[in-house]
Design an enzyme around this catalytic site. Sequence first.
Site, PDB file in Angstrom:
ATOM      1  N   GLU A   6     -15.210   8.393   5.983  1.00 49.44           N
ATOM      2  CA  GLU A   6     -15.326   8.937   7.343  1.00 49.44           C
ATOM      3  C   GLU A   6     -15.675  10.420   7.337  1.00 49.44           C
ATOM      4  OE1 GLU A   6     -10.777  10.011   8.635  1.00 49.44           O
ATOM      5  OE2 GLU A   6     -11.350   7.962   8.282  1.00 49.44           O
ATOM      6  N   ILE A  44       0.817  -1.219   0.000  1.00 53.50           N
ATOM      7  CA  ILE A  44       0.000   0.000   0.000  1.00 53.50           C
ATOM      8  C   ILE A  44       0.851   1.269   0.000  1.00 53.50           C
ATOM      9  CG2 ILE A  44      -1.854   1.214   1.228  1.00 53.50           C
ATOM     10  CD1 ILE A  44      -2.644  -1.402  -0.229  1.00 53.50           C
ATOM     11  N   GLY A  45       2.118   1.174   0.359  1.00 55.43           N
ATOM     12  CA  GLY A  45       2.942   2.387   0.244  1.00 55.43           C
ATOM     13  C   GLY A  45       4.101   2.477   1.189  1.00 55.43           C
ATOM     14  N   GLU A 105      -9.274  -2.278   2.776  1.00 55.71           N
ATOM     15  CA  GLU A 105      -8.991  -3.047   3.983  1.00 55.71           C
ATOM     16  C   GLU A 105     -10.125  -4.040   4.203  1.00 55.71           C
ATOM     17  OE1 GLU A 105      -8.263  -2.145   8.727  1.00 55.71           O
ATOM     18  OE2 GLU A 105      -7.921  -0.583   7.264  1.00 55.71           O
ATOM     19  N   HIS A 122      -2.414  -4.025  11.382  1.00 53.44           N
ATOM     20  CA  HIS A 122      -2.455  -3.441  12.725  1.00 53.44           C
ATOM     21  C   HIS A 122      -2.016  -4.445  13.780  1.00 53.44           C
ATOM     22  CE1 HIS A 122      -5.395  -0.991  10.381  1.00 53.44           C
ATOM     23  NE2 HIS A 122      -4.682  -0.032  10.938  1.00 53.44           N
TER      24      HIS A 122
END
Length: 753
Positions: free
Chosen positions: A605, A431-432, A665, A694
């Site tokens: 969000e 992802i980066g 995700e 995580h």
Amino acid sequence: MTILNHTLGFPRVGLRRELKKAQESYWAGNSTREELLAVGRELRARHWDQQKQAGIDLLPVGDFAWYDHVLTTSLLLGNVPARHQNKDGSVDIDTLFRIGRGRAPTGEPAAAAEMTKWFNTNYHYMVPEFVKGQQFKLTWTQLLEEVDEALALGHKVKPVLLGPVTYLWLGKVKGEQFDRLSLLNDILPVYQQVLAELAKRGIEWVQIDEPALVLELPQAWLDAYKPAYDALQGQVKLLLTTYFEGVTPNLDTITALPVQGLHVDLVHGKDDVAELHKRLPSDWLLSAGLINGRNVWRADLTEKYAQIKDIVGKRDLWVASSCSLLHSPIDLSVETRLDAEVKSWFAFALQKCHELALLRDVLNSGDTAALAEWSAPIQARRHSTRVHNPAVEKRLAAITAQDSQRTNVYEVRAEAQRARFKLPAWPTTTIGSFPQTTEIRTLRLDFKKGNLDANNYRTGIAEHIKQAIVEQERLGLDVLVHGEAERNDMVEYFGEHLDGFVFTQNGWVQSYGSRCVKPPIVIGDVSRPAPITVEWAKYAQSLTDKPVKGMLTGPVTILCWSFPREDVSRETIAKQIALALRDEVADLEAAGIGIIQIDEPALREGLPLRRSDWDAYLQWGVEAFRINAAVAKDDTQIHTHMCYCEFNDIMDSIAALDADVITIETSRSDMELLESFEEFDYPNEIGPGVYDIHSPNVPSVEWIEALLKKAAKRIPAERLWVNPDCGLKTRGWPETRAALANMVQAAQNLRRG
């Protein structure tokens, strides 16, 4: 009727992030449980004292959390998932950390609870899990212990408790499906027990948070409030507390409840104070949330005074922060690098306490002279050249529909991209970000402090980028990234290179668990004075024949994860950022970068809390992304990435972004999120995250293969990518190598059929 003030909560982490450091030391086995608990006690005592010294009358207790306050409530109620339970049913701080971080009592990996955003903020909570026939009991007495602590220190306290209906609303059913609202009668006895214990301690008022009351709730949930609060009445006075929006649409439900007071957010809501006063029972206390707990700007106290003065003396009144000050940095006074003009525009948590004290004093005395003095810098800011840039405003006004359209549709672009990149089936990427090692952080810190010159800094960063490329080639990944060694934070880095932003030294706010972020502050019109990412992307691409992604943070995410201006609309800020980053896309493309990722993890969000307000937000949010991306040629592949999203209700907008590839995700939700893409028949390519970054757990090849096969039942395999859930910044290299090796192996196995 003397007016009092209070806060709904205070930042927990400490000015120097003492809580974060203590947590991580404990998790690493470098300190004892007692040492960790001692840090918590010291921070709570300090924060209560700071609020008291700043002039706060009623101190919040129970706002402290070791991970997040929803998880604390789960433990209070004895709601511990079976996989995390101790054999004897006991609950301790390690139980709490296991739920948050993903461990069984044996130390073996066990899936962490799902994590999602707290309403529309940048704070996260661990989603409560509910199973049929679940039992609840008071097992975690942290709240009562902290009340005892505060009382022993001589404080006048107001315990804070997440309300039962909102708690159930925030959770999810696991296993056999049922209506989680049916658990309400099972959790109410625990709430009754807690309130009885607080009454024994002589507590007068309890702040019971029901922020779900600002939402457009189903009728069954609204109807649940009356019996719930009928069961809770009588032991202490209850301050029903709402925030993040207004309450007027649900006021009929609220005014029927047997509570003694109501807190309303008068910053983010559109409630009219006179109307509230008229409709609330005359013996209720009104807590007026006048000071913004979610931003960093000094309040115009003259305006706040005018908003509330007409009901002074007509009912019991408290003045308060709009929400918990958790969402604000702690103390402006330690910011030594902000120049005096800009600094005068701000107020952090402690300064907001001072504002509440000043406002209370003026409302009690009627002497308004001090208000004009406090508000003077706000008047000056409105005319500052640091705020207004005519060139930016002119460019924004000139945007046309064409500026948000790619040259051709996805099918045409995909053909051009396949011809250019010749990627295998099940293409693998990340992802980066790669692990931010101690060496990388030290390198950046030394450069920032002036202990390292620019040449040596650049040499060091180049070495870390080279290492990231070597690691990825060794692992066999197909599309590489440069690893972002030069970036401290995906938003702060861009803000540092854009005009219109300023930064703090210690403006930390909690994101989740031990993770803290230091959001940039948008103080004026946004523009890009020079290329930002091109040099390092170009260097990384020179080290490999495989494509290297250019990595940008999207305009909506930069907006949502910054403290925005309050004098212009969020739409205006987002589109200004989009125009600045549009130029970056053009420059990356010109430098030979063929795949450019524009991360928009915050798109969902940022949604308003009320669904009736969604369409307007999504329209400009999507347009901002497209303005950013539309300059790209057909054979430039635009990726986007999104985190912890429920997508089904915004799929039209996700598709409207028109990204060539979206990575999402999905591992914590066991690929559930792909249902939305399947049902919508999402036309472009998708990378469902195959493992949870995580958690330090390393997924097996079999686990990843199983997830990908599950994904391929929903999305055609030729449109699937293989990637982790999110960036790997917070992980260590050993688990990163192991997890990515298994991920690549799983993709290779699937290619072989």
